[in-house]
Design an enzyme around this catalytic site. Structure first.
Site, PDB file in Angstrom:
ATOM      1  CB  ILE A 188      12.485 -10.022  10.892  1.00 48.40           C
ATOM      2  CG1 ILE A 188      12.875 -10.588   9.510  1.00 48.40           C
ATOM      3  CG2 ILE A 188      11.050  -9.512  10.867  1.00 48.40           C
ATOM      4  CD1 ILE A 188      12.055 -11.796   9.092  1.00 48.40           C
ATOM      5  CG  ASP A 192      16.325 -11.357  21.320  1.00 48.45           C
ATOM      6  OD1 ASP A 192      15.893 -11.131  20.172  1.00 48.45           O
ATOM      7  OD2 ASP A 192      17.150 -12.263  21.574  1.00 48.45           O
ATOM      8  CE1 TYR A 194       9.649 -21.049  11.853  1.00 46.71           C
ATOM      9  CE2 TYR A 194       8.968 -21.292   9.558  1.00 46.71           C
ATOM     10  CZ  TYR A 194       9.356 -20.491  10.619  1.00 46.71           C
ATOM     11  OH  TYR A 194       9.448 -19.129  10.441  1.00 46.71           O
TER      12      TYR A 194
END
Length: 255
Positions: free
Chosen positions: A18, A37, A155
């Protein structure tokens, strides 16, 4: 000329499925993209694809759970590309199992990546945006935050926290010309989803269940998300803040 010509954007988790799709879309709209990242190699692959298409991007290794890493990544982005106009908090991680089968160490990691990490980015970027009286923030949460999801309790708690946090920051910084909105993906074909399928024990049965439950008849692709993100980041959304948009093929239709 693209909708975001001249803007500087940073995307966390920009080397993933994504995240990479979001980075490429922003670059195609004329933005300069800071690709943050944990894997520099993954970020560099996205950067190279953007450069090959004539765009501008910088790959930066960043552990969002480490505030020193975040501060350094923000400083490097601004030194190489310019002041940050748009922040996209996309990086995430999950472990798929019932809550009673998880361990506190897993909770700590989930919270560090999915909640504390984005807080670091907000805290690092907001003062500059506030001083300039402009800015766009788009937080990538999850439909798990809106309706719950079996096997993703912590989560979902983190992503629910991000929704509430985003609304609060939207209120606190509206006077500074900063908008904060949330995009909630549904099930999307990424590496993380592949882990989820394998953990389910019967991946094909799981996929068929999703196909039946999603009105549009398939799980999402990474390329389904960037349009919503770019919308919130652009001038067409200048009077929209504190909102949550699901991109799930209709799996959830919460108001």
């Amino acid at each position: 000329m693209g909708k975001l010509e001249g803007k500087v954007v940073i995307v966390t988790g920009g080397g993933g499925g994504i995240g990479g799709a979001i980075c490429r879309r922003f670059a195609s709209e004329g933005a300069s993209v800071g690709i943050l990242d944990l894997s520099l190699e993954a970020a560099e692959k996205v950067r190279d694809a953007i450069h090959a298409s004539g765009g501008t991007a910088k790959a930066i290794r960043c552990d969002i759970t480490d505030r020193a890493h975040v501060d350094a990544a923000v400083a490097e982005t601004e030194a190489k590309l310019g002041v940050i106009d748009v922040l996209i908090n996309n990086a995430g991680w999950d472990v798929f199992r019932p809550f009673v089968d998880t361990e506190p160490a897993q909770w700590d990691k989930l919270i560090a990546i999915n909640l504390t990490g984005p807080l670091h980015l907000h805290h690092a970027v907001l003062p500059g945006m506030a001083a300039r009286k402009r800015g766009r923030i788009v937080n990538i949460a999850s439909d798990a935050a809106r309706v719950g999801s079996s096997g993703e309790a912590v989560y979902a708690a983190c992503k629910g926290g991000m929704v509430a946090f985003s609304k609060t920051i939207a209120r606190e910084h509206a006077r500074h010309g900063i908008t904060v909105n949330v995009v909630c993906p549904g099930p999307t074909d990424t590496a993380l989803f592949a882990e989820y399928k394998e953990g389910a024990g019967n991946p094909e049965k799981l996929m068929e269940a999703f196909r039946r439950s999603i009105p549009l008849g398939r799980i999402g692709h990474p390329e389904d998300l960037p349009g919503a993100v770019v919308f919130f980041a652009g001038d067409d959304a200048r009077f929209i803040t504190g909102q949550v948009l699901s991109v799930s093929g209709g799996l959830t239709m919460a108001g």
